[in-house]
Design an enzyme around this catalytic site. Structure first.
Site, PDB file in Angstrom:
ATOM      1  N   ALA A  88       0.863  -1.369  -0.093  1.00 18.77           N
ATOM      2  CA  ALA A  88       0.079  -0.088  -0.048  1.00 18.77           C
ATOM      3  C   ALA A  88       0.862   1.313  -0.031  1.00 18.77           C
ATOM      4  CB  ALA A  88      -1.048   0.110   1.262  1.00 18.77           C
ATOM      5  N   ALA A  89       2.102   1.107  -0.217  1.00 21.47           N
ATOM      6  CA  ALA A  89       3.110   2.325  -0.153  1.00 21.47           C
ATOM      7  C   ALA A  89       2.592   3.300  -1.571  1.00 21.47           C
ATOM      8  CB  ALA A  89       4.346   2.037  -0.462  1.00 21.47           C
ATOM      9  N   GLY A  90       2.279   2.384  -2.655  1.00 21.25           N
ATOM     10  CA  GLY A  90       1.760   3.120  -3.718  1.00 21.25           C
ATOM     11  C   GLY A  90       0.667   3.669  -3.762  1.00 21.25           C
ATOM     12  N   ASP A  91      -0.362   2.966  -2.905  1.00 19.07           N
ATOM     13  CA  ASP A  91      -1.739   3.624  -2.768  1.00 19.07           C
ATOM     14  C   ASP A  91      -1.608   4.726  -1.951  1.00 19.07           C
ATOM     15  OD1 ASP A  91      -2.733   1.387  -3.941  1.00 19.07           O
ATOM     16  OD2 ASP A  91      -2.867   0.073  -2.306  1.00 19.07           O
TER      17      ASP A  91
HETATM   18  O1  RIB Z   1      -1.800  -2.036  -3.220  1.00 21.04           O
HETATM   19  C1  RIB Z   1      -1.791  -2.860  -1.990  1.00 21.04           C
HETATM   20  C2  RIB Z   1      -3.308  -4.016  -2.053  1.00 21.04           C
HETATM   21  O2  RIB Z   1      -3.145  -4.722  -3.368  1.00 21.04           O
HETATM   22  C3  RIB Z   1      -3.493  -4.779  -1.042  1.00 21.04           C
HETATM   23  O3  RIB Z   1      -4.057  -4.136   0.047  1.00 21.04           O
HETATM   24  C4  RIB Z   1      -4.136  -5.794  -1.661  1.00 21.04           C
HETATM   25  O4  RIB Z   1      -5.413  -5.917  -1.355  1.00 21.04           O
HETATM   26  C5  RIB Z   1      -4.043  -5.530  -3.080  1.00 21.04           C
HETATM   27  O5  RIB Z   1      -5.210  -5.071  -3.620  1.00 21.04           O
END
Ligand code: RIB
Length: 312
Positions: free
Chosen positions: A250-253
């Site tokens: 989730a660093a990218g998110d």
């Molecule tokens: O970007 C990370 C996410 O990728 C995780 O939370 C997982 O659920 C996948 O969707």
């Protein structure tokens, strides 16, 4: 000014185990403790933006199983409006199987379930919500026709469209031409362009090739090497913040959420990339997807001082 952001995308329950290293095919490894943590690229980006102070709405689908309510409750706790996250009676809630190694790198397999049943009609039902946003955030854990419809609706209302093309898949020019800002990582860039992305020159050439497909601005995320911003007549590199990674999930998110909030608040593209870099760095210092997403206070401290504080 409060940023208003709508996210059309995925919600997954992440089933996470730490491992000394990612196993080879056919290999069994004894790992560490097992964690059940809220994730999904769409929900992660929604929570990231909300923790940073944006008013966020999400459009998506979960099932009617044991994972559905904890995911919805987590959105509520983060302040994300999930009026347009419906419960599908025929599909399972999305699940991601995640291994995290000692260097903080991960490998992820997603069982999409209800996420792949989010339809163009779901998007049209949320048209007013999309129209009232400053920015629409999209990823690729939903059907391509739904992602495209969402971008069309946003464009029709003058709402900026940010696409994080993850997980990577080939994209039609018809979708790319609706995107204001594309935020791929190196792997996604290589897949989208068919070009190598090892050296700085190769990365810049690939980013330019993406722009030639019709995208206004490309921001290539480079992990611990920061991010590269490419737009008309300009390419600029932004170094990463120096942190010790625990889990890069989730660093990218977090980068996308941070970037979007800054942009929606009227900050410059350059400042928005710094926000993205900072949010991504902080997310890498903690285990899990949504539990790792930083507060605004933690991010502002990092941006101002270059040092991290522990965020709740
Ligand atoms: O970007 C990370 C996410 O990728 C995780 O939370 C997982 O659920 C996948 O969707």
């Amino acid at each position: 000014m409060t940023a208003r952001i709508t996210v059309v995308g995925s919600l997954n329950m992440d089933l996470v185990v730490r491992t000394p290293r990612i196993p080879r095919p056919g290999e069994t490894i004894i790992g560490g403790d097992f964690h059940t943590l809220p994730g999904g690229k769409g929900a992660n980006q929604a929570v990231a933006a909300a923790r940073l102070g944006a008013r966020v709405s999400m459009v998506g689908r979960v099932g009617r199983d044991t994972f559905a309510n904890p995911l919805l409750d987590n959105l509520t706790a983060a302040g994300v409006d999930h009026t347009f996250v419906t419960q599908d009676p025929e599909a399972a809630t999305g699940v991601a199987l995640i291994e995290v190694d000692d260097a903080g790198q991960n490998s992820i397999v997603v069982a999409s379930g209800a996420n792949m049943r989010v339809s163009p009609a779901d998007v049209e039902a949320a048209e007013a919500t999309i129209a009232s946003a400053d920015v629409l955030l999209l990823q690729l854990e939903s059907p391509l026709e739904t992602v495209t419809r969402a971008a069309q609706v946003a464009r029709a209302h003058g709402v900026r469209v940010i696409l994080n093309p993850a997980p990577a898949r080939p994209l039609p020019a018809a979708l790319l031409s609706l995107v204001d800002v594309l935020i791929p990582n190196e792997n996604e860039t290589a897949l989208l362009t068919g070009m190598p992305v090892e050296s700085r020159d190769q990365i810049e050439a690939a980013a330019t090739a993406l722009r030639e497909l019709g995208v206004g601005t490309v921001i290539l995320t480079l992990g611990d090497r920061g991010a590269l911003l490419t737009q008309e007549g300009e390419t600029e590199h932004f170094p990463a913040f120096d942190v010790t990674p625990v889990d890069t999930t989730a660093a990218g998110d977090a980068f996308v959420g941070g970037f979007a909030v800054a942009l929606a608040e009227g900050k410059s593209l350059a400042e928005a990339v710094r926000w993205g870099n900072g949010a991504g760095a902080l997310a890498a210092t903690r285990l899990g997807a949504q539990p790792s997403l930083p507060t605004r206070q933690a991010l502002e401290t990092l941006l101002a001082t270059g040092t991290t504080v522990v965020s709740p």
